[in-house]
Design a protein around this motif. Structure first.
Motif, PDB file in Angstrom:
ATOM      1  N   SER A  57      86.100   9.792  15.001  1.00 54.24           N
ATOM      2  CA  SER A  57      84.867  10.581  14.840  1.00 54.24           C
ATOM      3  C   SER A  57      83.710   9.662  14.473  1.00 54.24           C
ATOM      4  O   SER A  57      83.915   8.523  14.026  1.00 54.24           O
ATOM      5  CB  SER A  57      85.039  11.642  13.736  1.00 54.24           C
ATOM      6  N   GLY A  58      82.518  10.187  14.615  1.00 52.41           N
ATOM      7  CA  GLY A  58      81.341   9.454  14.168  1.00 52.41           C
ATOM      8  C   GLY A  58      81.365   9.271  12.657  1.00 52.41           C
ATOM      9  O   GLY A  58      80.912   8.248  12.136  1.00 52.41           O
ATOM     10  N   THR A  59      81.890  10.258  11.966  1.00 57.21           N
ATOM     11  CA  THR A  59      81.983  10.172  10.510  1.00 57.21           C
ATOM     12  C   THR A  59      82.899   9.022  10.090  1.00 57.21           C
ATOM     13  O   THR A  59      82.589   8.277   9.153  1.00 57.21           O
ATOM     14  CB  THR A  59      82.500  11.515   9.939  1.00 57.21           C
ATOM     15  N   LEU A  62      81.033   5.824  10.539  1.00 58.87           N
ATOM     16  CA  LEU A  62      80.111   5.613   9.417  1.00 58.87           C
ATOM     17  C   LEU A  62      80.861   5.118   8.182  1.00 58.87           C
ATOM     18  O   LEU A  62      80.413   4.183   7.502  1.00 58.87           O
ATOM     19  CB  LEU A  62      79.406   6.926   9.066  1.00 58.87           C
ATOM     20  N   THR A  83      69.164  14.932   7.611  1.00 61.57           N
ATOM     21  CA  THR A  83      70.216  14.482   8.518  1.00 61.57           C
ATOM     22  C   THR A  83      71.332  15.499   8.466  1.00 61.57           C
ATOM     23  O   THR A  83      71.326  16.407   7.632  1.00 61.57           O
ATOM     24  CB  THR A  83      70.736  13.079   8.128  1.00 61.57           C
ATOM     25  N   ALA A  86      77.225  14.596   7.586  1.00 62.80           N
ATOM     26  CA  ALA A  86      78.185  13.504   7.781  1.00 62.80           C
ATOM     27  C   ALA A  86      77.660  12.173   7.255  1.00 62.80           C
ATOM     28  O   ALA A  86      78.425  11.362   6.719  1.00 62.80           O
ATOM     29  CB  ALA A  86      78.538  13.367   9.265  1.00 62.80           C
ATOM     30  N   THR A  87      76.353  11.943   7.398  1.00 60.88           N
ATOM     31  CA  THR A  87      75.772  10.668   6.949  1.00 60.88           C
ATOM     32  C   THR A  87      75.987  10.498   5.449  1.00 60.88           C
ATOM     33  O   THR A  87      76.407   9.429   4.987  1.00 60.88           O
ATOM     34  CB  THR A  87      74.256  10.616   7.264  1.00 60.88           C
ATOM     35  N   VAL A 135      68.898   7.075  10.448  1.00 57.98           N
ATOM     36  CA  VAL A 135      69.416   8.026  11.446  1.00 57.98           C
ATOM     37  C   VAL A 135      68.371   8.191  12.544  1.00 57.98           C
ATOM     38  O   VAL A 135      67.174   8.285  12.255  1.00 57.98           O
ATOM     39  CB  VAL A 135      69.717   9.395  10.795  1.00 57.98           C
ATOM     40  N   ASP A 161      72.860   5.030  11.901  1.00 59.26           N
ATOM     41  CA  ASP A 161      73.612   6.218  12.320  1.00 59.26           C
ATOM     42  C   ASP A 161      72.998   6.662  13.643  1.00 59.26           C
ATOM     43  O   ASP A 161      72.020   7.397  13.673  1.00 59.26           O
ATOM     44  CB  ASP A 161      73.515   7.311  11.258  1.00 59.26           C
ATOM     45  N   ALA A 163      74.474   8.417  15.898  1.00 52.95           N
ATOM     46  CA  ALA A 163      75.349   9.487  16.404  1.00 52.95           C
ATOM     47  C   ALA A 163      74.659  10.352  17.453  1.00 52.95           C
ATOM     48  O   ALA A 163      75.298  10.877  18.356  1.00 52.95           O
ATOM     49  CB  ALA A 163      75.825  10.357  15.242  1.00 52.95           C
ATOM     50  N   GLN A 164      73.331  10.501  17.322  1.00 54.53           N
ATOM     51  CA  GLN A 164      72.602  11.395  18.230  1.00 54.53           C
ATOM     52  C   GLN A 164      71.881  10.638  19.338  1.00 54.53           C
ATOM     53  O   GLN A 164      71.235  11.271  20.167  1.00 54.53           O
ATOM     54  CB  GLN A 164      71.570  12.192  17.399  1.00 54.53           C
ATOM     55  N   SER A 185      78.644   8.878  17.856  1.00 53.48           N
ATOM     56  CA  SER A 185      79.523  10.056  17.832  1.00 53.48           C
ATOM     57  C   SER A 185      79.716  10.582  19.240  1.00 53.48           C
ATOM     58  O   SER A 185      78.771  10.625  20.036  1.00 53.48           O
ATOM     59  CB  SER A 185      78.916  11.163  16.971  1.00 53.48           C
ATOM     60  N   ASN A 187      81.221  13.698  19.518  1.00 59.59           N
ATOM     61  CA  ASN A 187      81.586  15.082  19.229  1.00 59.59           C
ATOM     62  C   ASN A 187      81.200  15.961  20.431  1.00 59.59           C
ATOM     63  O   ASN A 187      80.411  15.555  21.276  1.00 59.59           O
ATOM     64  CB  ASN A 187      80.861  15.517  17.952  1.00 59.59           C
ATOM     65  N   GLY A 197      85.231  12.209  18.614  1.00 53.37           N
ATOM     66  CA  GLY A 197      85.410  10.760  18.660  1.00 53.37           C
ATOM     67  C   GLY A 197      84.170  10.062  18.176  1.00 53.37           C
ATOM     68  O   GLY A 197      83.137  10.696  17.958  1.00 53.37           O
TER      69      GLY A 197
HETATM   70  C1  LIG Z   1      77.226  14.240  14.808  1.00 50.05           C
HETATM   71  C2  LIG Z   1      76.704  13.398  13.718  1.00 50.05           C
HETATM   72  C3  LIG Z   1      77.547  12.647  12.885  1.00 50.05           C
HETATM   73  C4  LIG Z   1      79.022  12.813  12.831  1.00 50.05           C
HETATM   74  O1  LIG Z   1      79.701  12.614  13.991  1.00 50.05           O
HETATM   75  P1  LIG Z   1      81.149  13.291  14.170  1.00 50.05           P
HETATM   76  O2  LIG Z   1      81.626  12.639  15.407  1.00 50.05           O
HETATM   77  O3  LIG Z   1      80.915  14.759  14.305  1.00 50.05           O
HETATM   78  O4  LIG Z   1      81.965  12.948  12.977  1.00 50.05           O
HETATM   79  C5  LIG Z   1      76.979  11.784  11.971  1.00 50.05           C
HETATM   80  N1  LIG Z   1      75.658  11.677  11.828  1.00 50.05           N
HETATM   81  C6  LIG Z   1      74.816  12.407  12.586  1.00 50.05           C
HETATM   82  C7  LIG Z   1      73.353  12.212  12.388  1.00 50.05           C
HETATM   83  C8  LIG Z   1      75.306  13.302  13.537  1.00 50.05           C
HETATM   84  O5  LIG Z   1      74.459  14.036  14.258  1.00 50.05           O
END
Ligand SMILES: *Cc1c(COP(=O)(O)O)cnc(C)c1O
Length: 377
Positions: A57-59, A62, A83, A86-87, A135, A161, A163-164, A185, A187, A197
């Motif tokens: 996961s993205g988490t 991190l 944010t 998860a961050t 982020v 981060d 993730a997005q 991420s 997700n 993932g």
């Molecule tokens: C989606 C997201 C995450 C976490 O990612 P996961 O894959 O859902 O664990 C972390 N930080 C931000 C800013 C996100 O949008």
């Protein structure tokens, strides 16, 4: 009745089916295999970084980069208050203290001037700061050039981060390539997905090796299962890496569809005073989500009212994330605030933004939004 329009559903089809099936038949049904290696190589290549470690996961990504930066009990980690949780949660896993910092009103990204002030205060009170996590909100890259200079001057590592933001750039440089390391991420709701993932990306081979080690139970490279520290079971499945590789072949096409949606919204709201799109203008964003900022003193209607109108037509929207400093779980964490995140929280609605939306769904959304705007004039 037509199917509901979702905010950002996964965009998968034939290509994904083929890659997944091939991986399944290959026998590599485990968190190890050729698709996993290839997926890491392909993403690293796309971002122009030295390497990558694919995780669950993205988490998890991190968590790993924070550990490698030295986040642990007795240290602080600076995180934007605006944010997804998860961050901040990843910081909490390490035992470090999350310290929240406010955002720029225009982009929703971490405000460099406030960060500079915060780092000065933390230094003055003798708090060791393990890292700053920036982020890239809704896919728009934070002002990494300024953030890097501020972090470098303070001697604090900058982590990203992203993730997005996969596929976004800033001044031509890819999201995920700015900090000491970045987390991606995959997700189900992100620009591309492995269902669930994530990935660590970095230019630092030692950092990557450390993340890989921690992600595989910190097992020493000897036959008899030797462990010198507590590790994690964080590796991504080879099957899901195959899904990721399929998505990667379609990433640019999917981003283009999100950009076209953003352009439609921008056009629709261009002549509606009191509205703007968060993070615009930005030609380099992957347009992961399109969030409308509404000044209800000017419009005469609120973001929540637009959301409620769309909900009545089976169209999903979301408010902005509730800032971390307002969350019960982080109530006692220090924060340096300007009020910008609180104002955005109260005035935003995120509109359907997914690349999987079909033409009829897109027209339905645009017509329903236009109907609301016209009725309110
Ligand atoms: C989606 C997201 C995450 C976490 O990612 P996961 O894959 O859902 O664990 C972390 N930080 C931000 C800013 C996100 O949008």
């Amino acid at each position: 009745m037509a199917a509901p329009v979702l905010l950002s559903p996964p965009d998968v089809g034939q290509v994904e089916e083929e890659y997944l099936l091939r991986a399944l038949r290959s026998g590599w049904v485990a968190p190890v295999g050729p698709d996993l290696d290839a997926f890491e190589r392909e993403v690293a290549e796309r971002l122009g970084v030295a390497g990558a470690v694919a995780v669950a996961s993205g988490t998890a990504a991190l968590h790993l980069i924070l550990l490698t930066a030295g986040a642990r009990p007795g240290t602080a980690v600076v995180v934007p208050t605006l944010t997804f949780a998860a961050t901040a949660n990843a910081v909490a896993y390490t035992g470090a203290q999350p310290v929240f910092v406010d955002c720029e009103a225009g982009s929703g990204n971490l405000d460099p001037a406030v960060l500079e002030d915060l780092l000065r205060r933390l230094r003055a009170e003798g708090t060791p700061v393990a890292a700053v996590v920036a982020v890239d909100i809704n896919g728009r890259c934070a002002d990494h050039e300024r953030l890097r200079a501020i972090c470098a001057a303070a001697g604090t590592p900058l982590l990203e981060d992203a993730a997005q933001a996969l596929g976004s750039t800033r001044d031509g440089r890819p999201a995920g390539s700015f900090g000491l390391a970045a987390a991606l991420s995959f997700n189900g709701n992100k620009v591309m997905t492995t269902s669930g993932g994530g990935m660590v990306v970095s230019d630092d081979p030692a950092l990557l090796a450390r993340c890989r080690h921690l992600s595989t139970q910190a097992r020493e490279p000897v036959a008899h299962y030797e462990h010198r520290e507590v590790g994690y079971n964080y590796r991504l499945s080879n099957l899901l890496a195959a899904l990721g590789r399929a998505q990667l072949t379609r990433l640019d096409e999917m981003i283009n569809r999100r950009r076209l949606l953003r352009e439609r919204y921008a056009k629709l709201f261009a002549d509606v005073p009191g509205t703007r799109i968060l993070g615009e203008p930005d030609a380099e964003s992957n347009c992961w989500l399109t969030t409308l900022v509404v000044d209800d003193g000017v419009t005469g209607w609120t973001a929540a009212e637009l959301g409620a109108h769309l909900a009545r037509h089976d169209i999903e929207t979301r408010p902005m994330w509730k800032p971390m400093h307002q969350q019960p779980v982080y109530r006692d964490s220090p924060a340096l605030l300007t009020g910008a995140a609180d104002r955005l929280f109260g005035s935003c609605v995120t509109l359907p933004s997914g690349s999987a939306l079909g033409p009829a769904q897109v027209e339905h959304v645009m017509a329903t939004v236009a109907e609301f705007v016209e009725a309110a004039r």
